[in-house]
Every structure is written in C-alpha cells, then in structure tokens.
Design an enzyme around this catalytic site. Sequence first.
Site, short mmCIF file in Angstrom:
data_model
loop_
_atom_site.label_atom_id
_atom_site.label_comp_id
_atom_site.label_asym_id
_atom_site.label_seq_id
_atom_site.Cartn_x
_atom_site.Cartn_y
_atom_site.Cartn_z
N CYS A 173 0.82 -1.21 0.00
CA CYS A 173 0.00 0.00 0.00
C CYS A 173 0.86 1.27 0.00
CB CYS A 173 -0.88 -0.01 1.24
SG CYS A 173 -1.87 1.45 1.39
N GLU A 228 -28.08 -9.69 24.24
CA GLU A 228 -27.25 -8.61 23.67
C GLU A 228 -27.78 -7.29 24.20
OE1 GLU A 228 -24.81 -7.81 21.25
OE2 GLU A 228 -25.51 -5.75 21.46
N CYS A 272 -11.97 -11.81 20.78
CA CYS A 272 -11.10 -11.01 19.92
C CYS A 272 -9.95 -10.44 20.75
CB CYS A 272 -11.88 -9.89 19.24
SG CYS A 272 -12.78 -8.87 20.39
C1 LIG Z 1 -17.76 -9.33 19.47
S1 LIG Z 1 -19.39 -8.78 19.27
C2 LIG Z 1 -20.19 -10.31 18.99
C3 LIG Z 1 -21.24 -10.26 17.95
C4 LIG Z 1 -21.81 -11.55 17.43
N1 LIG Z 1 -21.52 -12.70 18.23
C5 LIG Z 1 -21.39 -11.76 15.98
O1 LIG Z 1 -20.60 -12.65 15.71
O2 LIG Z 1 -21.88 -11.03 15.11
C6 LIG Z 1 -19.83 -8.41 20.94
C7 LIG Z 1 -21.26 -7.97 21.15
O3 LIG Z 1 -21.46 -7.79 22.55
C8 LIG Z 1 -22.33 -6.69 22.76
N2 LIG Z 1 -22.11 -6.24 24.15
C9 LIG Z 1 -21.07 -5.53 24.60
N3 LIG Z 1 -21.17 -5.35 25.94
C10 LIG Z 1 -22.30 -5.98 26.33
C11 LIG Z 1 -22.94 -6.15 27.59
N4 LIG Z 1 -22.42 -5.62 28.70
N5 LIG Z 1 -24.09 -6.84 27.64
C12 LIG Z 1 -24.61 -7.38 26.51
N6 LIG Z 1 -24.05 -7.26 25.28
C13 LIG Z 1 -22.91 -6.56 25.19
C14 LIG Z 1 -21.95 -5.71 21.67
O4 LIG Z 1 -23.00 -4.82 21.40
C15 LIG Z 1 -21.65 -6.66 20.49
O5 LIG Z 1 -22.80 -6.87 19.71
#
Ligand SMILES: C[S@@+](CC[C@H](N)C(=O)[O-])C[C@H]1O[C@@H](n2cnc3c(N)ncnc32)[C@H](O)[C@@H]1O
Length: 471
Positions: free
Chosen positions: A77, A352, A428
């Site tokens: 890049c 969620e 992650c």
């Molecule tokens: C890494 S993403 C996972 C998304 C899903 N598993 C996917 O593969 O598309 C983490 C998710 O956790 C939610 N999240 C973060 N903190 C949270 C909390 N305290 N209680 C519930 N959900 C939460 C975020 O909004 C996000 O959608």
Amino acid sequence: MAKKDKKPLPLLENITITGIAAEGKAIAKLDNLVIFIPFVVPGDVVDLQLTRKKNSYAEARAVRFHQYSAQRAEASCEHYGVCGGCKWQILPYTEQIRYKQQQVTDNLTRIGKIPLPEITPILGSEKTVFYRNKLEFTFSNKRWMTEEEIKSGEEFRDMNALGFHIPGMFDKVLDIKKCWLQDDISNKIRLEIKKFCIENDYTFFDLRNQHGLMRNIIIRTSTSGEVMLIVVFYEDDKTKQQALLSHISGKFPEITSLLYILNQKANDTITDREVLVFKGNDCIFEEMEGLKFKIGPKSFYQTNSEQAYNLYKIARDFAGLTGNERVYDLYTGTGTIANFVARQSKQVIGIEYVPEAIEDAKINSEINGINNTLFYAGDMKDILNPDFINQQGRPDVIITDPPRAGMHDDVIEAILFAEPERIVYVSCNPATQARDLNLLGEKYRVEKIQPVDMFPHTHHVENVVLLRKRY
Ligand SMILES: C[S@@+](CC[C@H](N)C(=O)[O-])C[C@H]1O[C@@H](n2cnc3c(N)ncnc32)[C@H](O)[C@@H]1O
C-alpha cells in the site's frame, strides 16, 4: 517560577529489533529498557529516536535503517507508514500468523495459568487483501501533509481529504488514493465522490470548528455482490445533497442501497440519526449456508465475511450439537451465531445489549423460517442471573463472544451457576479471554483451542476455546 526546559530525548544508534509487541508495534531491548517502535520488524537494525521515556519502558521511532531484516515483505500500500491501518504489511503473511499464534499461546499461558491442550495451528485468511465488508471515510479540510510535501516548501492549495484519521490526531485526515482493505468498488466510489465534491465546490468538514457540507461516507459490501453507500452530511443544503446523490447513483448502478444522513452533532456516531433512502433498499444481505442475514446501516456484522463463516463453523463444531441442546448465545449482536446454530439445536437463547441489534436478530430468524430462537436485550450482567436461568431452563451449551473487555465477573458467576456441559468462548482479545478462562477453571477444563485470523496485516487475532465441565 519559570518552567525547566525539558531535556531532549536521546537518539539510540544501531539498535536491533528483536520481537513483536502489542498493538502492532515491535520491540527492542537496551539494558533493562524495553522500547516499543512502530513500522519495523524483528531483524531490522535502526537508529531510534526516543519519543517517550519512563523508568522501565520507552517509545521510539526509527529514523534511519542500517539493515533491513531478511524477514521483511514489501508493503503493497502506498499509504503504509502514515495510515494507521495494516501495520504488519511489512511482515510476510506466514510470519504474521506465526506471531498471532504466539500471542494466543503467551496470553493463555501467562495470564490463564491453567492446564492447556495443544493449540491447533491458526486458521489463516484466504483473502489477505480486499477482505473487509465495511469501511468508513472522513472528509476534512485539513489534509495530512507528508514529510516530503512539508520539506518541499511548496504551497499546497488543495487541503481537502477524504480518507482515514491519522492515529491520535482527530482533525487530521489522510487522503486515501487506494485502500487495499475493501473490494475495489469502494475505491472507485470514494474517488468519484471526492472528484464531484471538488469540481462543484462542496465544502469538506472542518473537524475543529465544525462546519462544512460533507462529513463522512460509509461503504458496506456483501459476498452476494450488494453494495450500500451511506453519505453523511453536516450542513443541510438539500440541492447539493440531491445533486451528489443522483450523480453517484447514475455512475454506480452496482449500489443497491443508497442512503444518507444529516448529522449536525459534535460526534460522528450515526446510531441516533435518521437514515433516509435515496435509492434502492434500506439494507443489504449476507448469506451463509443458505441462511440470509439482514444488514442495516446501523447493524453490526463481522467485517471479514468469509472468515466469519469459518469462525462460526468452528464455534458450531466445538459446541457438538446433536439437535437436543438448549444453547445460550451470549453477546449475540444481530443473532448471527444464534441463527447459524439454530437448525442443529433444540432451542437458542440470544442476549445482547443493543436493542436494535436484537430486533435485527429476530428478523434474521423470521426471514430464515427459524422459530426456535428467543432474543433478549439488556446488559449481560443484569439479564443473565439465576432467576433468568431457572426460568428459561439451564443451557446444555453456552457460546459466548464478548467485546474486547471480556466478561464481567457477575457473568462468569452466572455461567458457573448455569453449569452447561460445554462452553464455546469466542474472543477477539486473548488477554481478557485468558483471565476469564482462569475463573471458569473452577469447574471447567480447556479441551480445544483454535486461533483464527480475521484481520490480515493487523495484530488482531480471534481465538475459539472449547471448555468442558469437570466431574
Ligand atoms: C464481538 S461482538 C459479537 C457479535 C456476534 N456474536 C457476531 O458474531 O456477530 C460483541 C457484542 O457484545 C455486545 N455487548 C457488549 N457489551 C455488552 C454487555 N455488557 N451486555 C450485553 N451485550 C454486550 C456488543 O454490542 C456486540 O454486539
């Protein structure tokens, strides 16, 4: 009292870079000092200008190269080294994934402090360029100037940029000519928008003083070939807005969803803004194994679609579903994992905290004819408690995919109370995952570990762990 003049930080000569550190930086050691440096790789020999110094560590930048590492790859890049993304382009991909594997091993061993099985070799991404399905670009009237431009002493008239923020400088934007992260249609759309705006005297956003017509664009693509463009305006000049949108719509028939937003708030977030449809649909769809997933302009969806499919297959395989299990999908987002495993489960319960995501999760079940899912919106630590678990029924399997911070202690306690046979932990951030695995170790043993690379040329790594209840 007059301020003491700060002593300039020293220049260290002929330093060999020895390893890879967090955040995509590399490290060198001098006596007891650990130095963190961006844009170098192990084996490089450089002069380092310290930029920050504490007792046990320092930060520096390489100002002169004496020897390039044999390990180096050519960055593809033209923006490498200035743009904040894709810092590992100068490492061959095989080395990148070796370091990611090492990162998982180190974190699970040092922080997890629990017995571990052999870690399966990391699953690399087949696509190492053009792998993202979403990018956001910012307009700015304060283009980032390269060192060569500044040194040339020339006066540059065109200070407009459409690109990425320079790390740590909120009002400076690097004008992007070509980004290797998203399908090339993304570059073509961005360049055409910039050209039209310049030719027609549209004002680019002044981030510091908050004025200007053009604020951001977001481009989303899907593996089924759909393209969503969201144009975010700051000033409400309807004639200019419509002229740009019709120009782009005529030029790019590939755009299946052309949306726009007026955002006059101080910050860039669009979650609380109304999204208007200029042409086409209000969403695009992603597909996996015949399942459709609706992606609205505000919905979260994993940004590397192909590798997300591989990740979900690993999670489903680790879950060992036979069709008789009640599964909890924690941090379900728009219910992608929940719906993906629903056909192999008796029931799936997704939780969620973003209510709009939960609405999308329900729609995703509906459009796929899935009727064994239930979704709840709220903070995990408040929703997942003994009462909820007793009411819904104990899970046989928990799949959990928390944000980078990992799981709250109360959530871990609730999982230990629920005592599912198996837990599949998708993360992650191997550091917080390791901390949580240590706590879950009270009742569980780690049976399988599979790292996955979702983001080539970055230091980020995803890791899937299977835990089984101990008897
Ligand atoms: C890494 S993403 C996972 C998304 C899903 N598993 C996917 O593969 O598309 C983490 C998710 O956790 C939610 N999240 C973060 N903190 C949270 C909390 N305290 N209680 C519930 N959900 C939460 C975020 O909004 C996000 O959608």
